[in-house]
Design a protein around this motif. Structure first.
Motif, PDB file in Angstrom:
ATOM      1  N   ALA A 182       0.954  -1.468   0.518  1.00  0.00           N
ATOM      2  CA  ALA A 182      -0.388   0.028  -0.039  1.00  0.00           C
ATOM      3  C   ALA A 182       0.784   1.111  -0.074  1.00  0.00           C
ATOM      4  O   ALA A 182       0.279   2.013  -0.841  1.00  0.00           O
ATOM      5  CB  ALA A 182      -1.150  -0.173   1.244  1.00  0.00           C
ATOM      6  N   PRO A 183       1.905   1.265   0.793  1.00  0.00           N
ATOM      7  CA  PRO A 183       2.449   2.697   0.320  1.00  0.00           C
ATOM      8  C   PRO A 183       4.096   3.076   0.078  1.00  0.00           C
ATOM      9  O   PRO A 183       4.016   3.916  -0.920  1.00  0.00           O
ATOM     10  CB  PRO A 183       3.421   2.557   1.830  1.00  0.00           C
ATOM     11  CG  PRO A 183       2.855   1.233   2.903  1.00  0.00           C
ATOM     12  CD  PRO A 183       2.227   0.364   2.242  1.00  0.00           C
ATOM     13  N   ALA A 184       3.908   1.781  -1.000  1.00  0.00           N
ATOM     14  CA  ALA A 184       4.104   1.743  -2.982  1.00  0.00           C
ATOM     15  C   ALA A 184       3.625   2.369  -3.636  1.00  0.00           C
ATOM     16  O   ALA A 184       3.670   3.888  -4.671  1.00  0.00           O
ATOM     17  CB  ALA A 184       4.841   0.406  -3.214  1.00  0.00           C
ATOM     18  N   LEU A 185       1.892   2.146  -3.554  1.00  0.00           N
ATOM     19  CA  LEU A 185       1.682   2.584  -4.366  1.00  0.00           C
ATOM     20  C   LEU A 185       0.937   4.257  -4.415  1.00  0.00           C
ATOM     21  O   LEU A 185       0.917   5.164  -5.129  1.00  0.00           O
ATOM     22  CB  LEU A 185       0.090   2.296  -4.945  1.00  0.00           C
ATOM     23  CG  LEU A 185       0.242   0.696  -5.413  1.00  0.00           C
ATOM     24  CD1 LEU A 185      -1.518  -0.388  -4.962  1.00  0.00           C
ATOM     25  CD2 LEU A 185       0.649   0.693  -6.110  1.00  0.00           C
ATOM     26  N   LEU A 186       0.749   4.242  -3.218  1.00  0.00           N
ATOM     27  CA  LEU A 186       0.661   5.652  -2.519  1.00  0.00           C
ATOM     28  C   LEU A 186       1.875   6.777  -2.824  1.00  0.00           C
ATOM     29  O   LEU A 186       1.919   8.237  -2.698  1.00  0.00           O
ATOM     30  CB  LEU A 186       0.027   6.114  -0.832  1.00  0.00           C
ATOM     31  CG  LEU A 186      -1.117   4.886  -0.563  1.00  0.00           C
ATOM     32  CD1 LEU A 186      -1.070   4.962   1.076  1.00  0.00           C
ATOM     33  CD2 LEU A 186      -2.048   5.667  -1.193  1.00  0.00           C
ATOM     34  N   TYR A 187       3.137   6.564  -3.079  1.00  0.00           N
ATOM     35  CA  TYR A 187       4.527   6.960  -2.522  1.00  0.00           C
ATOM     36  C   TYR A 187       4.191   7.361  -4.072  1.00  0.00           C
ATOM     37  O   TYR A 187       4.848   8.603  -4.518  1.00  0.00           O
ATOM     38  CB  TYR A 187       5.551   6.267  -2.680  1.00  0.00           C
ATOM     39  CG  TYR A 187       5.525   6.256  -0.735  1.00  0.00           C
ATOM     40  CD1 TYR A 187       5.706   7.639  -0.355  1.00  0.00           C
ATOM     41  CD2 TYR A 187       6.809   5.411   0.161  1.00  0.00           C
ATOM     42  CE1 TYR A 187       5.951   7.375   1.321  1.00  0.00           C
ATOM     43  CE2 TYR A 187       6.624   5.070   1.269  1.00  0.00           C
ATOM     44  CZ  TYR A 187       6.374   7.181   1.751  1.00  0.00           C
ATOM     45  OH  TYR A 187       6.730   6.380   3.002  1.00  0.00           O
ATOM     46  N   ALA A 188       3.939   6.037  -4.817  1.00  0.00           N
ATOM     47  CA  ALA A 188       3.743   6.045  -6.268  1.00  0.00           C
ATOM     48  C   ALA A 188       2.759   7.807  -7.162  1.00  0.00           C
ATOM     49  O   ALA A 188       3.251   8.338  -7.753  1.00  0.00           O
ATOM     50  CB  ALA A 188       3.490   5.272  -7.390  1.00  0.00           C
ATOM     51  N   ALA A 189       1.777   7.615  -6.111  1.00  0.00           N
ATOM     52  CA  ALA A 189       0.914   8.842  -6.433  1.00  0.00           C
ATOM     53  C   ALA A 189       1.616   9.676  -5.856  1.00  0.00           C
ATOM     54  O   ALA A 189       1.017  11.153  -6.638  1.00  0.00           O
ATOM     55  CB  ALA A 189      -0.906   8.348  -5.681  1.00  0.00           C
ATOM     56  N   ALA A 190       2.270  10.521  -4.763  1.00  0.00           N
ATOM     57  CA  ALA A 190       2.084  11.268  -4.072  1.00  0.00           C
ATOM     58  C   ALA A 190       3.499  12.419  -5.744  1.00  0.00           C
ATOM     59  O   ALA A 190       3.214  13.056  -5.237  1.00  0.00           O
ATOM     60  CB  ALA A 190       2.720  11.028  -2.727  1.00  0.00           C
ATOM     61  N   GLY A 191       4.267  11.204  -5.725  1.00  0.00           N
ATOM     62  CA  GLY A 191       5.445  11.107  -6.487  1.00  0.00           C
ATOM     63  C   GLY A 191       4.618  11.709  -7.966  1.00  0.00           C
ATOM     64  O   GLY A 191       5.140  13.492  -8.732  1.00  0.00           O
ATOM     65  N   LEU A 192       3.645  12.015  -8.890  1.00  0.00           N
ATOM     66  CA  LEU A 192       3.405  11.958 -10.154  1.00  0.00           C
ATOM     67  C   LEU A 192       2.308  13.261  -9.825  1.00  0.00           C
ATOM     68  O   LEU A 192       2.425  14.168  -9.787  1.00  0.00           O
ATOM     69  CB  LEU A 192       1.911  11.092 -10.589  1.00  0.00           C
ATOM     70  CG  LEU A 192       3.165   9.295 -10.742  1.00  0.00           C
ATOM     71  CD1 LEU A 192       2.138   8.312 -11.036  1.00  0.00           C
ATOM     72  CD2 LEU A 192       3.962  10.141 -11.874  1.00  0.00           C
TER      73      LEU A 192
END
Length: 428
Positions: A182-192
């Protein structure tokens, strides 16, 4: 009209602006990821071992990158486009945690892989957080910094503790691999999301890329040490964080499990951090008003004093009925003080030095955290958990006494302007 000391391609569309909205949204997602990871990792570790020393290594791994890389990350923030640094840092930790998720699904996760994952994610966090604190003054007018920091702090607390922590408590019991997925997906979205911020986010008059990085770092250290207010705040923050790291590195053993003093389940421990976050949101939003009424530094010192004294409550009365309201008060005063000290730094530090001096400050303020966490585990092994919790409280009170003495002539009234603060800085 406000004049910003930075090059910004897009003027603010509102009081805080469209770019701030993207920054705030990214902050909310990345801190939700932080909450799941930072709560889930120690709870997973507790399921693998009951050794205080090994458990404390999780907290040490989280904060060790600040000790090793803070100065270099600050220099990078003053050389590069700060938004791009944040984008890359978020995407890197997304990739790292995606890999650990795969290992967990395959049944290959152990304590040492967990520690490695937390450590590597922490490296990216150093670069992301230092650039974020340097980007914020580039998106809002100077006199809106406290308000903007309050909004950011509330997003951090909601993500870290109000939502992320209880979710992590549930995931540890139900599906441990998702603690990393879950954090992996959230960090990716935060970067985008950060790509929506228009304009250049490189400080005007910043350092030359050809200049040796050690010269950049030395300049920041000289500025911090010669600035009386920043120096005093940094030293006190260092003592408080050192002690709190020791305290909370082993507090999970005091609070969670059948043999613990409080006897919480993992989900109950997550609920404690939710209570903390609820208070923190209130404290973040009220900090500007409190500083205007009582004075910025007077409010800050009071926040630090109350936070320190509250550490004794779970030791004296180890019960869920006292822990949860204590956690709410921890949140109110802790977040309020955090907003005030960040806003003061952003006003006091020149634009071209913001990344480096922030990093020097946070090295002093946070560099002792891994040492405190490790020491807390070792002391608990030989002297017991109670000795760590009481001793950490004592160190916090000493730190508050030092800053009260150092700022005794600055806490007589409200401090709202950059000029007023600059008058207290001493020689450069």
């Amino acid at each position: 009209m406000h004049t910003f000391p930075y090059t910004i391609a897009e003027p603010a569309m509102s009081r805080l602006g469209r770019s701030f909205a993207y920054l705030w949204s990214s902050t909310a997602l990345s801190n939700l990821a932080d909450g799941v990871l930072k709560m889930g990792a120690p709870l997973l570790a507790v399921s693998m071992t009951r050794s205080p020393t090994l458990i404390s290594l999780v907290a040490a791994a989280t904060t060790l990158p600040w000790l090793l890389l803070a100065l270099h990350a600050g220099a990078v923030a003053d050389r590069a486009d700060r938004r791009r640094v944040m984008v890359r840092a978020n995407l890197v930790r997304a990739v790292i945690l995606a890999g650990v998720t795969l290992l967990a699904v395959l049944g290959l996760l152990n304590l040492w892989l967990l520690l490695a994952a937390v450590l590597l994610a922490g490296v990216s966090e150093v670069f992301a957080d230092l650039s974020a604190q340097s980007v914020l003054p580039m998106t809002v007018p100077p006199d809106a910094l406290t308000k903007a920091n309050g909004r950011v702090s509330s997003a951090q607390m909601i993500g870290n503790d109000f939502v992320g922590a209880p979710v992590a408590g549930l995931l540890v019991a139900a599906l441990p691999a998702v603690v990393f997925g879950a954090p992996a997906l959230l960090y990716a979205a935060a970067g985008l999301l950060l790509l929506g911020m228009r304009g250049a986010y490189r400080a005007e008059g910043g350092v030359e890329a050809r200049r040796p990085m050690r010269a950049d770092i030395a300049e920041a250290l000289r500025f911090l040490w010669s600035h009386r207010v920043l120096r005093g705040l940094a030293i006190t923050a260092g003592l408080l964080n050192l002690a709190n790291s020791a305290y909370f590195a082993v507090f999970v053993l005091w609070a969670v499990g059948d043999g613990s003093e409080i006897g919480l389940e993992p989900a109950g421990y997550g609920l404690m951090t939710t209570a903390f976050a609820a208070g923190a949101v209130v404290g973040s939003l009220l900090s500007e008003r409190a500083a205007g009424v009582f004075g910025e530094f007077r409010t800050l010192v009071c926040c630090w004093l109350v936070t320190s004294l509250l550490l004794l409550v779970p030791v004296i009365v180890p019960s869920p009925w006292t822990l949860y309201p204590t956690a709410v008060l921890w949140g109110v005063v802790g977040a309020g003080g955090n907003v005030l000290v960040i806003s003061a730094r952003q006003r006091l530090i020149p634009a071209r030095l913001l990344g480096r001096v922030n990093s020097a400050y946070r090295l002093v303020g946070m560099g002792g955290m891994p040492l405190g966490a490790a020491a807390g585990g070792v002391v608990a092994e030989f002297a017991g958990l109670g000795a760590v919790l009481v001793g950490a409280t004592g160190v916090c009170l000493v730190g508050v006494g030092l800053v009260r003495r150092a700022l005794s002539d600055q806490i007589s009234g409200p401090l709202t302007s950059t000029a007023a603060l600059s008058d207290m800085s001493g020689s450069r």
